[in-house]
Design a protein around this motif. Structure first.
Motif, PDB file in Angstrom:
ATOM      1  N   ARG A   1     -67.196 -44.237  -9.444  1.00 38.01           N
ATOM      2  CA  ARG A   1     -65.916 -44.894  -9.183  1.00 38.01           C
ATOM      3  C   ARG A   1     -64.941 -43.991  -8.438  1.00 38.01           C
ATOM      4  O   ARG A   1     -64.114 -44.475  -7.646  1.00 38.01           O
ATOM      5  N   LEU A   2     -65.032 -42.695  -8.671  1.00 39.86           N
ATOM      6  CA  LEU A   2     -64.183 -41.776  -7.915  1.00 39.86           C
ATOM      7  C   LEU A   2     -64.536 -41.831  -6.432  1.00 39.86           C
ATOM      8  O   LEU A   2     -63.649 -41.827  -5.566  1.00 39.86           O
ATOM      9  N   ARG A   3     -65.832 -41.916  -6.143  1.00 40.11           N
ATOM     10  CA  ARG A   3     -66.250 -42.041  -4.738  1.00 40.11           C
ATOM     11  C   ARG A   3     -65.787 -43.365  -4.151  1.00 40.11           C
ATOM     12  O   ARG A   3     -65.276 -43.414  -3.022  1.00 40.11           O
ATOM     13  N   TRP A   4     -65.957 -44.456  -4.899  1.00 42.79           N
ATOM     14  CA  TRP A   4     -65.509 -45.768  -4.411  1.00 42.79           C
ATOM     15  C   TRP A   4     -64.013 -45.783  -4.136  1.00 42.79           C
ATOM     16  O   TRP A   4     -63.564 -46.214  -3.070  1.00 42.79           O
ATOM     17  N   GLN A   5     -63.236 -45.305  -5.107  1.00 43.68           N
ATOM     18  CA  GLN A   5     -61.787 -45.383  -4.981  1.00 43.68           C
ATOM     19  C   GLN A   5     -61.261 -44.436  -3.912  1.00 43.68           C
ATOM     20  O   GLN A   5     -60.403 -44.795  -3.108  1.00 43.68           O
ATOM     21  N   ARG A   6     -61.781 -43.232  -3.905  1.00 46.26           N
ATOM     22  CA  ARG A   6     -61.360 -42.265  -2.889  1.00 46.26           C
ATOM     23  C   ARG A   6     -61.716 -42.770  -1.498  1.00 46.26           C
ATOM     24  O   ARG A   6     -60.927 -42.663  -0.552  1.00 46.26           O
ATOM     25  N   GLY A   7     -62.912 -43.332  -1.364  1.00 44.90           N
ATOM     26  CA  GLY A   7     -63.314 -43.866  -0.070  1.00 44.90           C
ATOM     27  C   GLY A   7     -62.425 -45.005   0.388  1.00 44.90           C
ATOM     28  O   GLY A   7     -62.049 -45.081   1.557  1.00 44.90           O
ATOM     29  N   ALA A   8     -62.055 -45.895  -0.548  1.00 46.89           N
ATOM     30  CA  ALA A   8     -61.184 -47.019  -0.198  1.00 46.89           C
ATOM     31  C   ALA A   8     -59.826 -46.526   0.281  1.00 46.89           C
ATOM     32  O   ALA A   8     -59.275 -47.028   1.274  1.00 46.89           O
TER      33      ALA A   8
ATOM     34  N   ARG B   1     -56.131 -45.133   4.932  1.00 44.46           N
ATOM     35  CA  ARG B   1     -55.358 -44.124   5.664  1.00 44.46           C
ATOM     36  C   ARG B   1     -55.820 -44.029   7.112  1.00 44.46           C
ATOM     37  O   ARG B   1     -55.001 -43.949   8.041  1.00 44.46           O
ATOM     38  N   ASP B   2     -57.128 -44.071   7.330  1.00 43.44           N
ATOM     39  CA  ASP B   2     -57.663 -43.933   8.679  1.00 43.44           C
ATOM     40  C   ASP B   2     -57.367 -45.157   9.542  1.00 43.44           C
ATOM     41  O   ASP B   2     -57.126 -45.032  10.746  1.00 43.44           O
TER      42      ASP B   2
ATOM     43  N   LEU C   1     -55.868 -40.680  -5.975  1.00 43.80           N
ATOM     44  CA  LEU C   1     -54.608 -40.496  -5.253  1.00 43.80           C
ATOM     45  C   LEU C   1     -54.264 -39.014  -5.119  1.00 43.80           C
ATOM     46  O   LEU C   1     -53.854 -38.544  -4.044  1.00 43.80           O
ATOM     47  N   TYR C   2     -54.418 -38.286  -6.202  1.00 47.15           N
ATOM     48  CA  TYR C   2     -54.109 -36.857  -6.211  1.00 47.15           C
ATOM     49  C   TYR C   2     -55.001 -36.103  -5.230  1.00 47.15           C
ATOM     50  O   TYR C   2     -54.512 -35.300  -4.416  1.00 47.15           O
ATOM     51  N   ASP C   3     -56.302 -36.380  -5.288  1.00 49.11           N
ATOM     52  CA  ASP C   3     -57.232 -35.679  -4.403  1.00 49.11           C
ATOM     53  C   ASP C   3     -56.998 -36.046  -2.941  1.00 49.11           C
ATOM     54  O   ASP C   3     -57.077 -35.192  -2.052  1.00 49.11           O
ATOM     55  N   ALA C   4     -56.714 -37.334  -2.690  1.00 55.31           N
ATOM     56  CA  ALA C   4     -56.474 -37.773  -1.312  1.00 55.31           C
ATOM     57  C   ALA C   4     -55.200 -37.149  -0.758  1.00 55.31           C
ATOM     58  O   ALA C   4     -55.139 -36.759   0.412  1.00 55.31           O
ATOM     59  N   ALA C   5     -54.162 -37.061  -1.586  1.00 55.27           N
ATOM     60  CA  ALA C   5     -52.891 -36.474  -1.147  1.00 55.27           C
ATOM     61  C   ALA C   5     -53.052 -34.994  -0.816  1.00 55.27           C
ATOM     62  O   ALA C   5     -52.433 -34.488   0.124  1.00 55.27           O
ATOM     63  N   ARG C   6     -53.917 -34.327  -1.549  1.00 53.93           N
ATOM     64  CA  ARG C   6     -54.151 -32.896  -1.309  1.00 53.93           C
ATOM     65  C   ARG C   6     -55.224 -32.654  -0.259  1.00 53.93           C
ATOM     66  O   ARG C   6     -55.515 -31.506   0.084  1.00 53.93           O
ATOM     67  N   ARG C   7     -55.803 -33.749   0.248  1.00 56.26           N
ATOM     68  CA  ARG C   7     -56.904 -33.661   1.221  1.00 56.26           C
ATOM     69  C   ARG C   7     -58.039 -32.819   0.657  1.00 56.26           C
ATOM     70  O   ARG C   7     -58.719 -32.083   1.366  1.00 56.26           O
ATOM     71  N   ARG C   8     -58.245 -32.960  -0.634  1.00 54.54           N
ATOM     72  CA  ARG C   8     -59.286 -32.217  -1.298  1.00 54.54           C
ATOM     73  C   ARG C   8     -60.643 -32.803  -0.929  1.00 54.54           C
ATOM     74  O   ARG C   8     -60.849 -34.002  -1.008  1.00 54.54           O
ATOM     75  N   GLU C   9     -61.562 -31.946  -0.529  1.00 53.23           N
ATOM     76  CA  GLU C   9     -62.876 -32.416  -0.111  1.00 53.23           C
ATOM     77  C   GLU C   9     -63.639 -32.966  -1.303  1.00 53.23           C
ATOM     78  O   GLU C   9     -63.722 -32.336  -2.357  1.00 53.23           O
TER      79      GLU C   9
END
Length: 355
Positions: free
Chosen positions: A234-241, A246-247, A341-349
């Motif tokens: 789910r982290l992959r699904w949500q982060r990908g969405a 954003r893109d 949201l946190y990982d995406a905001a930090r552009r964490r790989e």
């Protein structure tokens, strides 16, 4: 439109020796079977098990031993091999190796390829097993199917479990990427996306095509049997969405997806505030105030939860009526949302973890 198009099935597979046979058998038993089935093995480490199982099932194996880009990269390579021999009106099925198609899937999907319908995705249901966690996932998938049915079969996402594409649409997606009209590289699937199916849906819609998911296009897919596996999935699904939005930015196509993400966030915050309020009330007052109005609202909520899963069986109805198990499941999903949201905001790989 060609009334008798070719239909090629592609099954990207990595270490799926124990599941690929069932996926292939379901394709052979379709009322409209594929003209050719290609199992695309990429970076397998199971001592040729996946390749041998596919060959034993009588299908062609395209092996990519050092494939970059994981599933998306393997599909791009396979499509480059397959599409030159096909017409624009021909069809390509992309299916996960852990998925079994209902017998009418391909016939229904082909019949839905009309006018501006460029792709038809599956309506997925969870396979048996997995204990309580598996049951909660099956309830979630049942509600998703219920929502698609209420929308008239409009696909929210062209599910990676199984989607039938018109060849001409795939070629247009690649051409649009090369021309810079849409991002994601220079091929059919984006290598930059963690959720290639979600990104491809937005690409198809951006080109003006309508993706559909007819009720008869059902598939049965794997459920996660542990919280750790579910968390990574789910982290992959949500982060990908989130990253796909954003893109793509805010467009007519992406506006409903942005709205859904915002509503998810507001719903999670509202639940958190409610739970904090209940805890404070119990601590400070020692009891909860019962409001007839909010009690009635809560009762309607429970009714909606139970009605939406009634086709999943009595266990689902009982769990929905109890409310607490799904409340905990929802809190788990909210944790995934805020972590993404946190990982995406930090552009964490984000590391790809197989689930």
């Amino acid at each position: 439109m060609n009334p008798h198009p070719q239909l090629i099935a592609l099954i990207p597979s990595r270490n799926e020796a124990d599941r690929i046979t069932a996926a292939i058998a379901a394709l052979h038993h379709q009322t409209r079977p594929p003209d050719r089935i290609v199992v695309v093995t990429n970076n397998c480490t199971d001592s040729d098990g996946t390749r041998e199982a596919a060959r034993d099932a009588g299908v062609w194996v395209l092996d990519i031993p050092a494939c970059e880009g994981k599933k998306a990269g393997a599909l791009n390579h396979a499509l480059d091999q397959v599409l030159p021999g096909l017409d624009d009106a021909d069809l390509v099925l992309v299916q996960d190796a852990d998925t079994v198609l209902a017998r009418e899937f391909l016939a229904t999907a082909q019949g839905a390829m009309r006018r501006r319908v460029g792709a038809v995705g599956g309506v997925f249901y969870g396979e048996p097993g997995g204990g309580l966690l598996g049951q909660l996932q099956r309830m979630e998938y049942q509600r998703y199917a219920w929502e698609i049915g209420r929308s008239g079969g409009k696909a929210v996402v062209l599910s990676g479990t199984a989607t039938l594409f018109r060849v001409g649409v795939l070629r247009q997606v690649k051409a649009a990427r090369i021309a810079g009209r849409i991002g994601g590289g220079t091929s059919y699937y984006s290598l930059a996306s963690l959720t290639e199916d979600d990104e491809c849906t937005k690409a198809v819609k951006t080109l003006g095509y309508k993706p559909m998911s007819p009720a008869a296009c059902t598939v049965t897919t794997e459920v996660m049997s542990s919280l750790t596996a579910l968390w990574h999935q789910r982290l992959r699904w949500q982060r990908g969405a989130l990253e796909n939005l954003r893109d793509y930015g805010l467009t007519r196509v992406t506006a409903p997806y942005w709205a859904k993400q915002i509503m998810m966030g507001l719903g999670a915050l509202a639940l958190l505030v409610y739970l904090l309020f209940v805890i404070l009330e119990l601590v400070l007052i020692g009891s909860m105030t019962v409001s007839p109005f909010w009690t009635a609202i809560g009762a309607l909520f429970v009714v909606e939860k139970t009605v939406s899963v009634r086709k999943a069986g009595w266990r689902s109805v009982v769990l929905a009526a109890l409310l607490v198990p799904e409340l905990l499941y929802d809190m788990f999903q909210h944790a995934v949302y805020f972590r993404s949201l946190y990982d995406a905001a930090r552009r964490r790989e984000e590391r790809w973890i197989a689930t």
